[in-house]
Scaffold this motif. Structure first.
Motif, mmCIF file in Angstrom:
data_model
loop_
_atom_site.group_PDB
_atom_site.id
_atom_site.type_symbol
_atom_site.label_atom_id
_atom_site.label_comp_id
_atom_site.label_asym_id
_atom_site.label_seq_id
_atom_site.Cartn_x
_atom_site.Cartn_y
_atom_site.Cartn_z
ATOM 1 N N ASP A 246 0.940 -1.302 -0.034
ATOM 2 C CA ASP A 246 0.017 0.015 0.163
ATOM 3 C C ASP A 246 0.980 1.307 0.054
ATOM 4 N N SER A 247 1.896 1.115 0.665
ATOM 5 C CA SER A 247 2.983 2.336 0.677
ATOM 6 C C SER A 247 3.477 2.749 -0.543
ATOM 7 N N VAL A 248 3.736 1.886 -1.482
ATOM 8 C CA VAL A 248 4.181 2.204 -2.686
ATOM 9 C C VAL A 248 3.072 2.380 -3.601
ATOM 10 N N ILE A 249 1.939 1.736 -3.659
ATOM 11 C CA ILE A 249 0.653 2.283 -4.413
ATOM 12 C C ILE A 249 0.039 3.879 -3.930
ATOM 13 N N ASP A 250 0.298 3.955 -2.772
ATOM 14 C CA ASP A 250 -0.098 5.197 -2.333
ATOM 15 C C ASP A 250 1.108 6.343 -2.795
ATOM 16 N N ALA A 251 2.264 5.975 -2.837
ATOM 17 C CA ALA A 251 2.968 6.884 -3.408
ATOM 18 C C ALA A 251 2.752 7.277 -4.707
ATOM 19 N N MET A 252 2.544 6.102 -5.493
ATOM 20 C CA MET A 252 2.374 6.281 -7.088
ATOM 21 C C MET A 252 1.207 7.253 -7.224
ATOM 22 N N ALA A 253 0.134 6.918 -6.533
ATOM 23 C CA ALA A 253 -1.116 7.629 -6.721
ATOM 24 C C ALA A 253 -1.125 9.184 -6.287
ATOM 25 N N SER A 254 -0.407 9.335 -5.200
ATOM 26 C CA SER A 254 -0.381 10.736 -4.714
ATOM 27 C C SER A 254 0.703 11.519 -5.142
ATOM 28 N N GLU A 255 1.658 11.146 -5.612
ATOM 29 C CA GLU A 255 2.770 11.954 -5.921
ATOM 30 C C GLU A 255 2.837 12.211 -7.349
ATOM 31 N N ALA A 256 2.555 13.367 -7.820
ATOM 32 C CA ALA A 256 2.214 13.619 -9.159
ATOM 33 C C ALA A 256 3.462 13.449 -10.105
ATOM 34 N N LYS A 257 4.752 13.338 -9.520
ATOM 35 C CA LYS A 257 5.929 13.122 -10.332
ATOM 36 C C LYS A 257 6.066 11.689 -10.659
ATOM 37 N N VAL A 258 5.778 10.856 -9.765
ATOM 38 C CA VAL A 258 5.692 9.426 -9.845
ATOM 39 C C VAL A 258 4.850 8.953 -11.262
ATOM 40 N N GLN A 259 5.282 8.660 -12.261
ATOM 41 C CA GLN A 259 4.659 8.409 -13.675
ATOM 42 C C GLN A 259 3.718 7.241 -13.475
ATOM 43 N N VAL A 283 -2.304 -16.410 -9.413
ATOM 44 C CA VAL A 283 -3.067 -15.646 -10.608
ATOM 45 C C VAL A 283 -3.964 -14.563 -9.893
ATOM 46 N N GLU A 284 -4.968 -15.239 -8.934
ATOM 47 C CA GLU A 284 -5.897 -14.372 -8.284
ATOM 48 C C GLU A 284 -5.490 -13.262 -7.732
ATOM 49 N N GLU A 285 -4.318 -13.560 -7.058
ATOM 50 C CA GLU A 285 -3.740 -12.530 -6.199
ATOM 51 C C GLU A 285 -3.156 -11.345 -6.955
ATOM 52 N N TYR A 286 -2.407 -11.918 -8.404
ATOM 53 C CA TYR A 286 -2.017 -10.930 -9.142
ATOM 54 C C TYR A 286 -2.885 -10.026 -9.668
ATOM 55 N N LEU A 287 -4.149 -10.741 -9.954
ATOM 56 C CA LEU A 287 -4.959 -9.809 -10.576
ATOM 57 C C LEU A 287 -5.924 -8.884 -9.718
ATOM 58 N N ARG A 288 -5.995 -9.300 -8.417
ATOM 59 C CA ARG A 288 -6.485 -8.579 -7.411
ATOM 60 C C ARG A 288 -5.348 -7.166 -7.353
ATOM 61 N N LEU A 289 -4.297 -7.499 -7.237
ATOM 62 C CA LEU A 289 -3.081 -6.443 -7.266
ATOM 63 C C LEU A 289 -3.410 -5.366 -8.475
ATOM 64 N N VAL A 290 -3.759 -5.953 -9.662
ATOM 65 C CA VAL A 290 -3.698 -4.962 -10.687
ATOM 66 C C VAL A 290 -5.205 -4.321 -10.635
ATOM 67 N N GLU A 291 -6.051 -4.888 -9.906
ATOM 68 C CA GLU A 291 -7.397 -4.029 -9.941
ATOM 69 C C GLU A 291 -7.145 -2.884 -8.773
ATOM 70 N N ARG A 292 -6.374 -3.129 -7.954
ATOM 71 C CA ARG A 292 -5.968 -2.119 -6.901
ATOM 72 C C ARG A 292 -5.252 -0.932 -7.169
ATOM 73 N N ARG A 294 -4.972 -0.198 -10.813
ATOM 74 C CA ARG A 294 -6.183 0.673 -11.614
ATOM 75 C C ARG A 294 -7.191 1.383 -10.814
ATOM 76 N N ALA A 295 -7.505 0.823 -9.827
ATOM 77 C CA ALA A 295 -8.441 1.859 -9.051
ATOM 78 C C ALA A 295 -7.443 3.243 -8.184
#
Ligand code: 5AD
Ligand code: SF4
Length: 440
Positions: A246-259, A283-292, A294-295
């Protein structure tokens, strides 16, 4: 004695790099080490006193290319016995014993943790090659500023090594254990790069999102890098799905510089094969990660790595890989035929899929990916993207190229824009690999 090589008193070194971004970055460290020791760089092997190949061991094919090149260079050394010939990097680490025996023209063999000692290794005269393939858990080269090539994008090694030991992969054996570089060292290097005109930084590591230094995890590091003045875009490669916290995903989502682009290697779409590979997710865990992902990051582009023909891969496993690709719809995929590597855990299992069948599977995977890439790129016709200008396009007079935030190559008319500028362009037409654009 070669005339050109003897001009001036500083010896000249020619360095050729094979393999991944990590190797390109390592070569910049090697260049810095050698410059400190008084070497100049030669543009071509013919002009050099010292010729070094920084090599890759990930698949057999990579090694074959290097061996071919080595036999050319051995002929050159027959004509000019005074040149010093060295092999660096993953293949040096992986094949050291065989190399000492099979490549008598080699003067030195240095693994990825031995670059600090290169000057003394080159200087050592003798009939036996100087070999240094000690792996060093502490070596990060943090105090050596890699020589940057002057482009607007810089690759900065944030962590080295890998602790994952996927069954097919030689990396943990040739690059050793995971170790992260102190945030202060990274931030200093990135600030210096920004002062020299770098606008985009790509943080590197074999499993870059496993980065941890004390309390600082990879998400925190992304946030710190985002504070560096002058750096406009931040990317990273390659993350491992299991470390996509979550820490990485949050940083990607909230830091405008992270592409909004992520390379997320899946390797296979079959749970049976993923387990045999020891990838650490289903596969299921991977797809859930992709969903998170993309959301959290709606404009995200995704790429992946896929291996076909791993030990025990049946037609139905492989079809699950195709199905997964259809579900995710990657923007891009890097696809490989399984190559048995000595030392790895899958080595003793051997190959169960024939070369022809691997080729057939690979061709099908590539065709599916090309079709998806083309569809996704065509769907972006009419959209406007901010492109960081890199330089002249390889083809097309007066055209420039650069990347969109999603890391797609855009080609557009120059119109006075310069490398390092960010400009808006509109997509007019698209292939599977390139967006042809007009200035907005
Ligand atoms: N055979 C084929 N592909 C491999 N890779 C790693 N090891 C092998 C191997 N033995 C691929 C994986 C990895 C990428 C860098 O190379 O897909 O993600
Ligand atoms: Fe190799 Fe797996 Fe480590 Fe990637 S995570 S470098 S595939 S062992």
């Amino acid at each position: 004695m070669n005339e050109r090589a003897s001009v001036g008193c500083r010896p000249r070194v020619y360095l050729e790099t094979y393999g991944c971004q990590m190797n390109i970055a390592d070569s910049q460290t090697v260049t810095a080490v050698l410059r400190r020791a008084g070497y100049d760089l030669a543009e071509k092997a013919e002009d050099a006193d010292v010729i070094l190949l920084n090599t890759c061991a990930i698949r057999e094919h990579a090694g074959e290319r290097v061996l071919g090149r080595l036999s050319d260079l051995a002929r050159m050394k027959n004509r000019r016995p005074e040149i010093r010939l060295g092999l660096l990097g993953c293949m040096a680490q992986h094949n050291r014993a065989a190399l000492v025996e099979k490549a008598p023209h080699l003067d030195l063999i240095a693994g990825p943790d031995s670059y600090r000692r290169l000057p003394e290794m080159i200087g050592r005269a003798g009939f036996d090659p100087a070999v240094d393939v000690r792996l060093d858990r502490a070596e990060t080269y943090a105090d050596i500023t890699p020589e940057h090539d002057g482009s607007i994008r810089a690759y900065v090694t944030a962590m080295r090594g890998c602790d994952k030991f996927c069954a097919f992969c030689v990396v943990p054996y040739v690059r050793g254990r995971e170790r992260s570089i102190a945030p202060a060292d990274l931030l200093r290097e990135i600030a210096e790069l920004a002062e020299r005109g770098v606008r985009e930084v790509v943080l590197l590591g074999q499993t870059v999102n496993a980065y941890r230094f004390g309390e600082v995890d990879f998400g925190a590091l992304l946030r710190m890098v985002a504070r560096v003045a002058g750096i406009e875009r931040i990317r990273f490669t390659s993350p491992h799905p299991s470390d996509m916290t979550d820490s990485v995903i949050d940083a990607m989502a909230s830091e405008a510089k992270v592409q909004p682009y992520l390379h997320l290697p899946v390797q296979s779409g079959s749970n049976r094969i993923l387990a045999a590979m020891d990838r650490g997710y289903t596969v299921e865990e991977y797809l859930r990660l992709v969903e998170r992902l993309r959301a959290a990051i709606p404009s995200l582009a995704l790429s992946t790595d896929i291996i076909v023909g791993f030990h025990g891969e049946e037609r139905r496993d492989y079809e699950e890989t195709l199905a997964l690709m259809r579900t995710v719809r990657y923007d891009q995929a890097f696809t490989f035929k399984y190559s048995v590597r000595e030392n790895t855990r899958a080595y003793k299992l051997g190959d169960t899929v024939s070369e022809e069948e691997k080729s057939r599977r690979l061709a099908e995977v590539i065709a599916l990916q090309e079709a998806t890439s083309l569809e996704l790129n065509r769907a972006s016709i009419g959209s406007v993207f901010a492109v960081l200008v890199e330089g002249p396009a390889r083809r097309g007079e007066g055209m420039l190229s650069g990347k969109t935030p999603q890391f797609k190559t855009a080609i557009f008319p120059a119109l006075g824009a310069r490398p390092g500028d960010t400009i808006k362009v509109r997509v007019e037409s698209a292939t599977a690999h390139t967006l042809m654009c007009a200035a907005v």
